[in-house]
Design a protein around this motif. Structure first.
Motif, mmCIF file in Angstrom:
data_model
loop_
_atom_site.group_PDB
_atom_site.id
_atom_site.type_symbol
_atom_site.label_atom_id
_atom_site.label_comp_id
_atom_site.label_asym_id
_atom_site.label_seq_id
_atom_site.Cartn_x
_atom_site.Cartn_y
_atom_site.Cartn_z
ATOM 1 N N SER A 52 0.843 -1.194 0.000
ATOM 2 C CA SER A 52 0.000 0.000 0.000
ATOM 3 C C SER A 52 0.876 1.240 0.000
ATOM 4 O O SER A 52 2.068 1.189 0.340
ATOM 5 N N SER B 152 0.567 3.684 2.043
ATOM 6 C CA SER B 152 0.864 4.012 3.446
ATOM 7 C C SER B 152 2.092 3.270 3.939
ATOM 8 O O SER B 152 3.002 3.863 4.541
ATOM 9 N N ASP B 153 2.147 1.948 3.699
ATOM 10 C CA ASP B 153 3.296 1.165 4.140
ATOM 11 C C ASP B 153 4.560 1.589 3.395
ATOM 12 O O ASP B 153 5.632 1.730 3.989
ATOM 13 N N SER C 73 2.717 -6.716 11.932
ATOM 14 C CA SER C 73 1.346 -7.223 11.852
ATOM 15 C C SER C 73 1.083 -7.969 10.552
ATOM 16 O O SER C 73 0.008 -8.506 10.340
ATOM 17 N N GLU D 64 -7.387 4.084 1.220
ATOM 18 C CA GLU D 64 -6.614 3.218 2.111
ATOM 19 C C GLU D 64 -6.979 3.536 3.556
ATOM 20 O O GLU D 64 -7.287 4.672 3.911
ATOM 21 N N ASN D 65 -6.902 2.502 4.382
ATOM 22 C CA ASN D 65 -7.202 2.649 5.799
ATOM 23 C C ASN D 65 -6.051 2.040 6.591
ATOM 24 O O ASN D 65 -6.106 0.880 6.986
ATOM 25 N N PRO D 66 -4.984 2.811 6.805
ATOM 26 C CA PRO D 66 -3.819 2.266 7.496
ATOM 27 C C PRO D 66 -4.179 1.733 8.876
ATOM 28 O O PRO D 66 -4.993 2.321 9.589
ATOM 29 N N SER D 67 -3.565 0.619 9.249
ATOM 30 C CA SER D 67 -3.815 0.024 10.558
ATOM 31 C C SER D 67 -3.212 0.893 11.655
ATOM 32 O O SER D 67 -2.375 1.770 11.400
ATOM 33 N N ALA D 68 -3.627 0.634 12.883
ATOM 34 C CA ALA D 68 -3.102 1.392 14.020
ATOM 35 C C ALA D 68 -1.604 1.192 14.160
ATOM 36 O O ALA D 68 -0.861 2.137 14.441
ATOM 37 N N SER D 69 -1.140 -0.053 13.935
ATOM 38 C CA SER D 69 0.298 -0.329 14.066
ATOM 39 C C SER D 69 1.098 0.417 12.992
ATOM 40 O O SER D 69 2.202 0.895 13.252
ATOM 41 N N THR D 70 0.517 0.541 11.793
ATOM 42 C CA THR D 70 1.194 1.293 10.731
ATOM 43 C C THR D 70 1.319 2.766 11.101
ATOM 44 O O THR D 70 2.382 3.370 10.922
#
Length: 303
Positions: A95, A97-98, A142, A267-273
């Protein structure tokens, strides 16, 4: 305009370009594929720079000695060849974001390598690297660690090494000629390596058929603005200030990239990201903002 004001203005411009770079590249990579997109962008960059700087390039290129060409080639490999290629390949699977969070570990690696080269332990660099590594672990922890994560981290390392090489390798020629030949060498390397990863006749036909308006715009943007213009600004900042100073521009870019990823790519980045991204940003701020401020304060106190 003073050199400092000019540097700050260039940092803002470069941050905006790089901030839009990964989202725009994502469009081209998804439509055309990583290698066709990279080749098209590289070719456009060379054409644009030659169109703008043809006179100094023609005047000086015939007088350059082989050693100088070799130096320009060495500088081009990590900065102009490896970084864009690795970014495009990683974007096929990661993604925005990553990819954004991991590529902007570059200032931390730059500071770490400078510390090693100077053979002097720096508490700020050590703290920065610690924050950076924790942030990277959170981003990829994750998920199942993939080759794409390794590729984007390799791009960050290559970027940092290339920045240091560009600063330390002396090439006393017209700056416009220097940038043109570095971008040209990067383009040549991309074309020479590409047959290992794609079928030329098939991919060329497919490229022509897949070249939609959004893909064409992404190629032109990344070839001219995100390629030729931003490399010119990048190398100019390194010349004007330093490799570490030039990395200031990266502090603002990831915020722009992630905002575009959430807004336009859903995109919906995770909390850990997001936490990992925050730690990486803190690590970059540590070496690029806190350390200079502390050093300046110490010097004023001892004056």
């Amino acid at each position: 305009m003073s050199p400092l004001q000019k540097s700050l203005l260039l940092i803002v411009v470069m941050a905006l370009i790089w901030g839009a770079g990964l989202p725009v590249s994502k469009i081209g990579v998804q439509t055309l594929g990583a290698w066709p997109f990279r080749l098209a962008c590289a070719f456009i960059s060379v054409l644009f720079l030659y169109a703008v700087f043809w006179k100094p390039v023609n005047n000086l290129s015939t007088t350059l000695d082989p050693i100088l060409y070799l130096k320009l080639f060495i500088i081009a490999i990590p900065n102009v060849f490896l970084v864009p290629v690795l970014n495009n390949i990683a974007l096929e699977r990661l993604s925005i974001s990553d990819s954004t969070s991991l590529i902007y570990t570059m200032p931390c690696f730059t500071s770490f390598f400078v510390m090693i080269l100077n053979r002097k332990l720096d508490s700020f660099s050590i703290a920065s690297l610690t924050f950076c590594l924790i942030g990277v672990w959170l981003i990829i922890g994750s998920f199942q660690f993939s080759s794409s994560h390794l590729i984007i981290l390799s791009s960050a390392v290559s970027w940092s090494i290339g920045s240091i090489i560009a600063q330390r390798l002396e090439t006393n020629i017209d700056f416009r000629v220097k940038v043109f030949w570095q971008v040209t060498f990067g383009c040549v390397c991309a074309f020479l390596v590409s047959p290992l990863f794609l079928d030329w006749p098939t991919e060329i036909v497919k490229f022509r058929n897949d070249l939609s308006l959004p893909a064409a715009v992404s190629v032109l943007f990344m070839g001219i603005v995100g390629g030729a213009v931003v490399f010119y600004i990048w190398f100019y900042l390194i010349k004007l200030q330093s490799a570490e100073y030039a990395s200031y521009a990266t502090l603002f870019s990831p915020i722009i990239s992630i905002t575009l990823a959430i807004t336009y790519f859903d995109e919906n980045p995770s909390a850990s990201t997001m936490i990992g991204f925050g730690l990486i940003l803190i690590s970059a701020l540590t070496v690029n903002i806190l350390r200079p401020a502390w050093t300046s304060r110490i010097h004023r106190g001892t004056a």
